[in-house]
Design a protein around this motif. Sequence first.
Motif, short mmCIF file in Angstrom:
data_model
loop_
_atom_site.label_atom_id
_atom_site.label_comp_id
_atom_site.label_asym_id
_atom_site.label_seq_id
_atom_site.Cartn_x
_atom_site.Cartn_y
_atom_site.Cartn_z
N ALA A 1 17.68 54.69 -23.84
CA ALA A 1 16.31 53.83 -24.70
C ALA A 1 15.44 54.83 -24.71
O ALA A 1 14.86 55.70 -25.62
N PHE A 2 15.70 55.78 -23.43
CA PHE A 2 14.74 57.30 -23.74
C PHE A 2 14.97 57.59 -23.71
O PHE A 2 14.19 58.50 -24.96
N LEU A 3 16.34 57.91 -24.29
CA LEU A 3 17.12 59.14 -24.61
C LEU A 3 16.78 59.03 -26.32
O LEU A 3 16.47 59.66 -27.62
N ARG A 4 16.62 57.70 -26.89
CA ARG A 4 16.60 56.78 -28.24
C ARG A 4 14.57 57.76 -28.63
O ARG A 4 14.35 57.86 -29.66
N ARG A 5 14.44 56.97 -28.00
CA ARG A 5 12.84 57.50 -27.87
C ARG A 5 12.39 59.18 -27.90
O ARG A 5 11.46 59.38 -29.27
N GLN A 6 12.83 59.43 -26.82
CA GLN A 6 12.51 61.12 -27.39
C GLN A 6 13.18 61.82 -28.22
O GLN A 6 12.60 63.15 -29.05
N LEU A 7 14.80 61.50 -28.67
CA LEU A 7 15.55 62.02 -29.60
C LEU A 7 15.24 61.60 -30.85
O LEU A 7 16.20 62.14 -32.34
N GLY A 8 14.73 60.20 -31.11
CA GLY A 8 15.11 59.67 -32.87
C GLY A 8 16.26 59.87 -33.26
O GLY A 8 18.04 59.65 -32.49
N ASP A 9 16.25 60.04 -34.31
CA ASP A 9 17.50 59.70 -34.69
C ASP A 9 18.68 60.29 -34.90
O ASP A 9 19.56 61.19 -34.97
N ALA A 10 18.31 61.81 -34.44
CA ALA A 10 19.40 63.12 -33.65
C ALA A 10 20.26 62.11 -32.62
O ALA A 10 21.35 62.87 -31.83
N PHE A 11 20.00 60.98 -32.08
CA PHE A 11 20.54 60.39 -31.00
C PHE A 11 21.09 59.21 -31.47
O PHE A 11 20.81 58.31 -31.83
N VAL A 12 22.32 59.14 -32.07
CA VAL A 12 23.79 58.20 -31.59
C VAL A 12 24.34 57.46 -30.43
O VAL A 12 24.75 57.91 -29.64
N ALA A 13 23.86 56.31 -30.01
CA ALA A 13 24.24 55.28 -29.25
C ALA A 13 25.13 54.72 -29.44
O ALA A 13 25.92 53.78 -30.74
N LEU B 1 21.22 59.84 -10.34
CA LEU B 1 21.67 58.06 -9.59
C LEU B 1 20.74 56.87 -9.83
O LEU B 1 19.29 57.93 -9.51
N PRO B 2 20.71 55.59 -10.02
CA PRO B 2 19.74 55.57 -11.20
C PRO B 2 19.23 54.43 -9.68
O PRO B 2 19.48 52.94 -9.65
N VAL B 3 18.54 54.94 -8.10
CA VAL B 3 18.79 54.63 -7.74
C VAL B 3 16.61 53.51 -7.96
O VAL B 3 17.10 52.27 -6.99
N THR B 4 16.14 53.90 -8.41
CA THR B 4 15.13 53.64 -8.46
C THR B 4 14.23 53.52 -10.30
O THR B 4 15.20 54.04 -10.85
N ARG B 5 13.22 52.50 -9.97
CA ARG B 5 13.04 51.91 -11.43
C ARG B 5 13.19 53.84 -12.64
O ARG B 5 13.30 53.95 -13.55
N ALA B 6 12.03 54.69 -12.01
CA ALA B 6 11.12 56.08 -13.08
C ALA B 6 13.29 56.96 -13.25
O ALA B 6 13.60 57.29 -13.86
N GLN B 7 14.12 56.66 -12.07
CA GLN B 7 15.41 57.59 -11.93
C GLN B 7 16.42 56.65 -13.32
O GLN B 7 17.29 56.84 -14.12
N ARG B 8 16.02 55.70 -12.98
CA ARG B 8 17.08 54.60 -14.62
C ARG B 8 16.57 55.14 -15.99
O ARG B 8 16.69 54.66 -17.10
N ARG B 9 15.21 55.74 -15.87
CA ARG B 9 14.54 55.79 -17.34
C ARG B 9 14.44 56.72 -17.86
O ARG B 9 14.01 57.82 -18.49
N THR B 10 15.15 57.72 -17.34
CA THR B 10 15.05 59.59 -17.10
C THR B 10 16.72 59.98 -17.86
O THR B 10 17.43 58.96 -17.33
N ILE B 11 16.56 61.39 -17.76
CA ILE B 11 17.85 61.70 -17.68
C ILE B 11 18.09 63.52 -17.15
O ILE B 11 16.92 63.54 -16.79
N ASP B 12 19.09 63.95 -16.22
CA ASP B 12 18.47 65.24 -15.54
C ASP B 12 18.61 66.49 -16.86
O ASP B 12 19.56 67.42 -16.73
#
Length: 283
Positions: A210-222, A163-174
Amino acid sequence: MADDSMSDFTRGSFAHGGASHRVFRSGTGPAVIVMAEVPGITPKVLAFARRVRDLGLTVVLPDLFGAAGRDPDPAAHGWSGTVAYGVRAMAPLCVRREFTKLATGRTSPIVGWLRALAAREHAECGGPGVGAVGMCFTGGFALAMAADDRLLAAVLSQPSLPLPVTRAQRRTIDIAPADLAAVKRRGADDLTVLGLRFRGDRLVPGERFAFLRRQLGDAFVAVELDDSAANPDALLRPHSVLTEHLIDEPGQPTRDALEQVLELFRARLLRPESDARSAGAGA
């Protein structure tokens, strides 16, 4: 809508690692694990699952919370029934240790059970691999499941954890770092991850994609939709791309997003194995 009898689904259970949950299945062909959003397996989740099934796939719905088939809309049970059901569905999620709600850098324990379920379904259903769809509370589960190389197509529809309560939680996934590293290695080879969100959805901030794009590159389609594309008749603010806020009409952005999900499963699971492992989301 009204409650769904689910008469076209078979009922069973699956046990692994000390956990056991009911499982609903329908169809034939390679398996797609469909994980419902809160409050559970609603008629609209089932409508989506049937669309996947009708491609020539086996849809497998783990019953993780709520009452399967119950319509949460007040038109079905009145406002008091809707509120009471929502409380009953949400309360266990707050205390169950199977689910990680706020912690960053962690994979929910339920994912181990889900991976084992996917492995069983792949063995029974065959095909080049397995697909998975997670929605809202379960959105990130589909990504963590992809640490197993049997999963070829992962759909993250409005993934809301942590749950995106903090800045760090907004910039990640579980997902735990080790699982994310495994997914990243696979992303360069044989995995496609499709993410869906409404741009104004506070539960699924843009920083997460944005985090998923950085981590997964072309494998992530948004696929990011304007809030104006959501079904205006839904009770809540734009959130559920494939269910509550879907406008199932040609030319509608949410319908286009649904078709992109279906095409991903067609490309990755219904082509010969050698082709499926090289196909992308737009194939």
